[in-house]
Design a protein around this motif. Structure first.
Motif, PDB file in Angstrom:
ATOM      1  N   ASN A  59       0.882  -1.089  -0.056  1.00  0.00           N
ATOM      2  CA  ASN A  59      -0.101   0.036  -0.059  1.00  0.00           C
ATOM      3  C   ASN A  59       0.765   1.273  -0.029  1.00  0.00           C
ATOM      4  O   ASN A  59       1.752   1.252   0.977  1.00  0.00           O
ATOM      5  CB  ASN A  59      -0.958  -0.172   1.291  1.00  0.00           C
ATOM      6  N   GLY A  60       0.668   2.153  -1.057  1.00  0.00           N
ATOM      7  CA  GLY A  60       1.484   3.346  -1.065  1.00  0.00           C
ATOM      8  C   GLY A  60       0.974   4.354  -1.801  1.00  0.00           C
ATOM      9  O   GLY A  60      -0.154   4.466  -2.306  1.00  0.00           O
ATOM     10  N   SER A  61       1.689   5.619  -1.945  1.00  0.00           N
ATOM     11  CA  SER A  61       1.465   6.587  -2.819  1.00  0.00           C
ATOM     12  C   SER A  61       1.590   6.515  -4.094  1.00  0.00           C
ATOM     13  O   SER A  61       2.571   5.742  -4.603  1.00  0.00           O
ATOM     14  CB  SER A  61       2.073   7.901  -2.098  1.00  0.00           C
ATOM     15  N   THR A  62       0.631   7.022  -5.021  1.00  0.00           N
ATOM     16  CA  THR A  62       0.608   6.849  -6.118  1.00  0.00           C
ATOM     17  C   THR A  62       1.807   7.888  -6.904  1.00  0.00           C
ATOM     18  O   THR A  62       1.383   9.009  -7.644  1.00  0.00           O
ATOM     19  CB  THR A  62      -0.604   7.026  -7.064  1.00  0.00           C
ATOM     20  N   THR A  63       3.244   7.581  -6.811  1.00  0.00           N
ATOM     21  CA  THR A  63       3.947   8.299  -7.425  1.00  0.00           C
ATOM     22  C   THR A  63       4.545   7.544  -8.765  1.00  0.00           C
ATOM     23  O   THR A  63       4.187   6.399  -9.012  1.00  0.00           O
ATOM     24  CB  THR A  63       5.403   8.298  -6.461  1.00  0.00           C
ATOM     25  N   PRO A  64       5.157   8.059  -9.783  1.00  0.00           N
ATOM     26  CA  PRO A  64       5.700   7.647 -11.004  1.00  0.00           C
ATOM     27  C   PRO A  64       6.577   6.357 -10.737  1.00  0.00           C
ATOM     28  O   PRO A  64       6.693   5.559 -11.281  1.00  0.00           O
ATOM     29  CB  PRO A  64       6.178   8.834 -11.869  1.00  0.00           C
ATOM     30  N   GLU A  65       7.664   6.714  -9.681  1.00  0.00           N
ATOM     31  CA  GLU A  65       8.411   5.714  -9.113  1.00  0.00           C
ATOM     32  C   GLU A  65       7.558   4.355  -8.526  1.00  0.00           C
ATOM     33  O   GLU A  65       8.025   3.193  -8.996  1.00  0.00           O
ATOM     34  CB  GLU A  65       9.194   6.098  -8.141  1.00  0.00           C
ATOM     35  N   ASN A  66       6.585   4.441  -7.936  1.00  0.00           N
ATOM     36  CA  ASN A  66       5.866   3.505  -7.399  1.00  0.00           C
ATOM     37  C   ASN A  66       5.117   3.028  -8.410  1.00  0.00           C
ATOM     38  O   ASN A  66       5.000   1.412  -8.306  1.00  0.00           O
ATOM     39  CB  ASN A  66       4.977   3.848  -6.197  1.00  0.00           C
ATOM     40  N   ILE A  67       4.432   3.499  -9.432  1.00  0.00           N
ATOM     41  CA  ILE A  67       3.706   2.890 -10.293  1.00  0.00           C
ATOM     42  C   ILE A  67       4.583   2.068 -11.363  1.00  0.00           C
ATOM     43  O   ILE A  67       4.257   0.933 -11.713  1.00  0.00           O
ATOM     44  CB  ILE A  67       3.102   3.848 -11.179  1.00  0.00           C
ATOM     45  N   SER A  68       5.842   2.680 -11.374  1.00  0.00           N
ATOM     46  CA  SER A  68       6.800   1.880 -12.390  1.00  0.00           C
ATOM     47  C   SER A  68       7.372   0.626 -11.807  1.00  0.00           C
ATOM     48  O   SER A  68       7.436  -0.412 -12.433  1.00  0.00           O
ATOM     49  CB  SER A  68       7.940   2.637 -12.528  1.00  0.00           C
ATOM     50  N   TYR A  69       7.094   0.532 -10.338  1.00  0.00           N
ATOM     51  CA  TYR A  69       7.494  -0.862  -9.929  1.00  0.00           C
ATOM     52  C   TYR A  69       6.391  -1.769  -9.941  1.00  0.00           C
ATOM     53  O   TYR A  69       6.671  -2.901 -10.462  1.00  0.00           O
ATOM     54  CB  TYR A  69       7.851  -0.577  -8.421  1.00  0.00           C
ATOM     55  N   ILE A  70       5.217  -1.307  -9.700  1.00  0.00           N
ATOM     56  CA  ILE A  70       4.150  -2.433  -9.910  1.00  0.00           C
ATOM     57  C   ILE A  70       3.767  -2.495 -11.421  1.00  0.00           C
ATOM     58  O   ILE A  70       3.284  -3.811 -11.472  1.00  0.00           O
ATOM     59  CB  ILE A  70       3.020  -1.889  -9.070  1.00  0.00           C
TER      60      ILE A  70
END
Length: 265
Positions: A120-131
């Motif tokens: 569960n996390g914030s919708t940042t470009p880095e996080n989206i890139s990972y998932i």
């Protein structure tokens, strides 16, 4: 003589029935505009109107991605509630669910069923890139899924368009980022290609939409290709079915208590 007239009548009825069953979705106009006096502002208005017509949709099909480090494919179910929510469920071989996720503009939930991990996390470009395994921001992702593009007011952008045969070619330059966006739009105002270039003229992103079908007042692409050229990242989406105007996203994520939970900023 009576029999001959009867046979002719039957043939005429069959011909009329067959004619009435012919579908012309591929040429059906979605908007009734005078395109002879088209301007850049009118073109952007039509494209925004088209995008805003789509409120919710659900699509099922196949997904494949490829990066220099890895690649995979499987089946996918996508549900979109514009402008701010996405649900996705990915399945691998034999229909086994691998990943379930929901993403909105603020946060996301990523549930890896096979590894029993929930993030569960914030919708940042880095996080989206990972998932997502490919670098994408939220706006690009939601536009990619639905085959749309929203033009927003930007004082740093200069733009123009020209028409060649039946297609529109839109170009814009952002002085702040020094990037150029080029979009090819067909006569039904469907995007067929979107490219973004850097200041050196090298292509950064390519998106191609094809096999459009007319469904309940909107055209939808059933095949989508996404590429980050320099990073050699590619994504293919091929929809088998699209259901429009579902009203809401009916799918939910249920995470068992035994699953390991991780929180990202």
């Amino acid at each position: 003589m009576i029999k001959m007239k009867f046979n002719i009548l039957i043939l005429l009825l069959i011909a009329f029935y067959c004619t009435s069953c012919v579908h012309t979705d591929s040429t059906k106009p979605e908007f009734d505009f005078n395109t002879d006096s088209m301007t850049t502002e009118k073109l952007k208005y039509i494209m925004n109107l088209k995008a805003n017509k789509i409120k919710t949709l659900e699509a099922e099909g196949q997904i494949e991605y490829e990066t220099p480090e890895s690649g995979n494919s499987g089946s996918i179910l996508l549900a979109v509630n514009r402008p701010d929510t996405i649900y996705a469920r990915l399945r691998g071989p034999f229909g086994i669910t691998g990943i379930i996720m929901t993403i909105n503009r603020d946060n996301f939930i990523y549930y890896n069923v096979q590894e029993a991990i929930a993030i569960n996390g914030s919708t940042t470009p880095e996080n989206i890139s990972y998932i997502m395994k490919i670098e994408l921001d939220f706006n690009t992702l939601i536009n990619l899924i639905s085959g749309t593009y929203n033009f927003t007011e930007n004082n740093n952008t200069s733009d123009y368009f020209y028409k060649l045969k039946s297609d529109y070619y839109y170009n814009s330059y952002d002085s702040l980022t020094a990037r150029t966006t080029r979009i090819v739009i067909d006569s039904n105002f469907n995007i067929t290609r979107l490219s973004i270039f850097d200041s050196d003229g090298s292509r950064l992103i390519l998106i191609e939409y094809s096999y459009y079908k007319y469904l309940k007042g909107n055209y939808f692409p059933f095949e989508i290709y996404f590429q980050r050229t320099k990073e050699r990242e590619q994504l293919w989406l091929k929809y088998d079915e699209i259901i429009t105007e579902t009203g809401y996203i009916k799918h939910k994520i249920k995470i068992p208590e035994s699953v390991r939970k991780i929180y990202w900023e």
